[in-house]
Design an enzyme around this catalytic site. Structure first.
Site, PDB file in Angstrom:
ATOM      1  CB  CYS A 249       3.808  -2.326  -0.930  1.00 25.09           C
ATOM      2  SG  CYS A 249       3.248  -3.112   0.596  1.00 25.09           S
TER       3      CYS A 249
ATOM      4  CG  HIS B 250       1.712  -5.532  -3.664  1.00 30.36           C
ATOM      5  ND1 HIS B 250       3.077  -5.647  -3.824  1.00 30.36           N
ATOM      6  CD2 HIS B 250       1.504  -5.429  -2.328  1.00 30.36           C
ATOM      7  CE1 HIS B 250       3.673  -5.630  -2.646  1.00 30.36           C
ATOM      8  NE2 HIS B 250       2.743  -5.499  -1.720  1.00 30.36           N
TER       9      HIS B 250
ATOM     10  CD  GLU C  86       3.425  -5.901  -7.342  1.00 32.63           C
ATOM     11  OE1 GLU C  86       3.638  -6.521  -6.276  1.00 32.63           O
ATOM     12  OE2 GLU C  86       3.052  -4.712  -7.379  1.00 32.63           O
TER      13      GLU C  86
END
Length: 250
Positions: free
Chosen positions: A119, A220, A222
Site C-alpha cells: 500500500c 493489504h 496481511e
C-alpha cells in the site's frame, strides 16, 4: 548455493508507524504496527523485526543484518517528494517516516535485499524510483471503491498480468483483494513494470525489471490470513539471500 527450508529462519524487517498512542495511563508517541504484519511474516517462516522511524543515516546499518524488508502501509507519502503541490485531502506530511523508509529502501536496493512493499510501501517505492502518485483517487478516478472508511477494508477485483513474477508467485490472474487507500500510482518509476491492474486502469501491483526482487502491491495482503503467498515468497527469497550472503562470506 541453493537454500532449503532447513536453513535458519530469515530476518525480515518491517517498517512501523510512529504515532501518538495510549496504553493505560500513558499517552506518548510510540512505534506502532498492526499485528497482522507480524503474524504474516512469522506464520510464513520468517522472524519479524520492527524498524521504527529514526535517523535516516542509520538505515544502512539497520538493514545490514536483515534478509528481507517489508515496507508497511500508513499515511500518504509527501507530494513534495515527487514535485507536486499538496492536494487538500492529502495526509499531513510524515517527514520522519518518509525519510527513514526512503533510506531503508535505497539501502536494501544496494545490498540486493528482497522487498515486499504494501500500500503506502508501494507508493513510496514508486516515488523512490522517480514516479508520481495520484493524490486523491475519488477525484481522479471518480470512485470511493478503494477506501470505504470506518476502518473497514473494501474488497476489489484485480487482474494480474500473465508472464510477470507476480503471476508466478500467486499462480492466478484474477483475485479479490483488501483495499484501504485513496492514493495510487500515477507515473511508474524507473525500472518498475505494472504487474496487476483493476478494471479502471489503476496499477495495483508492480515488480522490478532490473533483477532485484521487489514486489509492490496496492492492496493489504496481511489482512487475508488464509492467503500468505506474498509473505511466503518474501521469506523464500530472504532465505535464499541469506544463504548467498553466507556463501560469499566464506
Amino acid at each position: 548455493m541453493v537454500s532449503s527450508a532447513s536453513d535458519p529462519a530469515p530476518l525480515i524487517g518491517i517498517t512501523t508507524y510512529l504515532e501518538r498512542a495510549q496504553q493505560g495511563v500513558w499517552d506518548v508517541r510510540a512505534a506502532f504496527l498492526p499485528e497482522q504484519y507480524l503474524t504474516s511474516v512469522t506464520s510464513s517462516g520468517g522472524i519479524a523485526l520492527l524498524l521504527p522511524p529514526q535517523d535516516p543515516d542509520a538505515a544502512d546499518a539497520a538493514i545490514a543484518g536483515m534478509d528481507g524488508l517489508v515496507l508497511s502501509g500508513g499515511a500518504d507519502v509527501a507530494p513534495e517528494l515527487y514535485g507536486e503541490q499538496r492536494h487538500p485531502l492529502t495526509d499531513p506530511a510524515r517527514v520522519d517516516r518518509d525519510a527513514w523508509e526512503l533510506a531503508l529502501f535505497h539501502a536494501a536496493e544496494r545490498r540486493g535485499i528482497p522487498v515486499l512493499a504494501i500500500c503506502r510501501g508501494l507508493q513510496l517505492v514508486n516515488v523512490a524510483r522517480g514516479g508520481t502518485l495520484q493524490q486523491h483517487l475519488p477525484e481522479s478516478l471518480g470512485t470511493e471503491r478503494y477506501r470505504i472508511g470506518g476502518g473497514v477494508f473494501a474488497e476489489n477485483e484485480v487482474e494480474v498480468e500473465v508472464d510477470t513474477a507476480l503471476a508466478g508467485i500467486l499462480g492466478e490472474t484474477d483475485m479479490r483483494v483488501h483495499s484501504y487507500h485513496h492514493q495510487g500510482v500515477g507515473r511508474l518509476g524507473d525500472g518498475l513494470v505494472a504487474a496487476a491492474h483493476s478494471d479502471d486502469g489503476l496499477v495495483q501491483a508492480f515488480v522490478d525489471t532490473a533483477g532485484a526482487h521487489i514486489v509492490g502491491v496496492q492492496w493489504h495482503p496481511e489482512e487475508n490470513a488464509e492467503d500468505r503467498r506474498l509473505f511466503a515468497d518474501l521469506v523464500t527469497q530472504a532465505r535464499a539471500f541469506a544463504a548467498r550472503r553466507k556463501e560469499d562470506a566464506r
